[in-house]
Enzyme design. Structure first.
Site, PDB file in Angstrom:
ATOM      1  N   ASP A  65       0.869  -1.176   0.000  1.00 45.75           N
ATOM      2  CA  ASP A  65       0.000   0.000   0.000  1.00 45.75           C
ATOM      3  C   ASP A  65       0.910   1.231   0.000  1.00 45.75           C
ATOM      4  OD1 ASP A  65      -1.672   2.140   0.580  1.00 45.75           O
ATOM      5  OD2 ASP A  65      -2.793   1.077   2.150  1.00 45.75           O
ATOM      6  N   HIS A  66       0.920   1.975  -1.101  1.00 48.75           N
ATOM      7  CA  HIS A  66       1.856   3.088  -1.254  1.00 48.75           C
ATOM      8  C   HIS A  66       1.550   4.239  -0.296  1.00 48.75           C
ATOM      9  CE1 HIS A  66       5.058   5.264  -3.017  1.00 48.75           C
ATOM     10  NE2 HIS A  66       5.014   4.704  -4.202  1.00 48.75           N
ATOM     11  N   ARG A  67       0.367   4.262   0.284  1.00 49.67           N
ATOM     12  CA  ARG A  67       0.049   5.296   1.267  1.00 49.67           C
ATOM     13  C   ARG A  67       0.849   5.089   2.545  1.00 49.67           C
ATOM     14  NH1 ARG A  67      -6.286   4.251   1.653  1.00 49.67           N
ATOM     15  NH2 ARG A  67      -5.351   2.179   1.937  1.00 49.67           N
TER      16      ARG A  67
END
Length: 220
Positions: free
Chosen positions: A192-194
């Site tokens: 999850d790039h967040r």
């Protein structure tokens, strides 16, 4: 299940990191450990480790070594986890479920193996309790037993990662300019790039590779 998968694909900006692991040492250690397992009264071994048991343990220890990856994204901020609670995807009639090995970094391989056998049996019988499959910090999905060499897995919220594990197979590798045959396994980390950027994700999968290729390091 369908709602969660749809939400995951639509709301999580995901990137993927693939790495090849040489697991000759792991297979040798597994064979030796299983051969020396204590027997019960019926002379059956008390445990029989699988490659997936080593994968679960390696992922748990890797998250402790790279704690900034042991996180969950929430709208209110980043949630950091103290322990490695590893979800393991189990197929069952009509879908799949992900029971959680709690505090997996603290457990022996034989304990992880025993818990997984119990979870898998009760999952297929639809007898898992909600607290046994809710939460967790990451997950492992292994399709190696089906002969799949490489795939990507969908992140299961609130997790920030999931590790997709392919089959163990002999492949040619180059060492010192010479071609040799080695037992290899490809794994792909969905992130999850967040919560995790590329460099951080690379650190995590690198830590996993080091542990899975040198299983004695998991015992320290």
């Amino acid at each position: 299940i369908a709602q969660r998968l749809t939400a995951a694909v639509q709301t999580i900006p995901t990137f993927y990191l693939t790495i090849d692991c040489e697991i000759g040492k792991l297979l040798a250690a597994r064979e030796e450990i299983n051969a020396s397992a204590p027997k019960d009264k019926e002379k059956k071994p008390l445990y029989k480790l699988s490659v997936n048991d080593f994968v679960i343990k390696a992922m748990a220890v890797a998250l402790q070594k790279i704690p900034n990856c042991n996180v969950s994204w929430t709208e209110g901020g980043m949630l950091r986890h103290k322990h490695s609670d590893i979800g393991v995807a189990v197929a069952m009639p009509g879908g799949l479920i992900t029971p959680i090995i709690r505090k997996a970094e603290t457990k022996s391989l034989s304990t992880i193996s025993g818990e997984m056998k119990d979870f898998a049996a009760r999952a297929r019988a639809r007898k898992l309790k909600p607290e046994e499959y809710q939460g967790g910090t990451t997950a492992v999905s292994n399709l190696g037993m089906y002969g799949i060499s490489h795939f990507t897995a969908v992140i299961n919220p609130p997790h920030a990662t999931i590790l997709a594990v392919g089959t163990s197979e002999e492949r040619p590798v180059v060492r010192g300019g010479k071609i040799e045959i080695a037992q290899m396994m490809s794994v792909t980390l969905s992130c999850d790039h967040r919560a995790i950027d590329g460099a951080l994700g690379a650190e995590l999968i690198g830590a996993f590779k080091l542990l899975i290729e040198n299983p004695v390091m998991m015992m320290v």
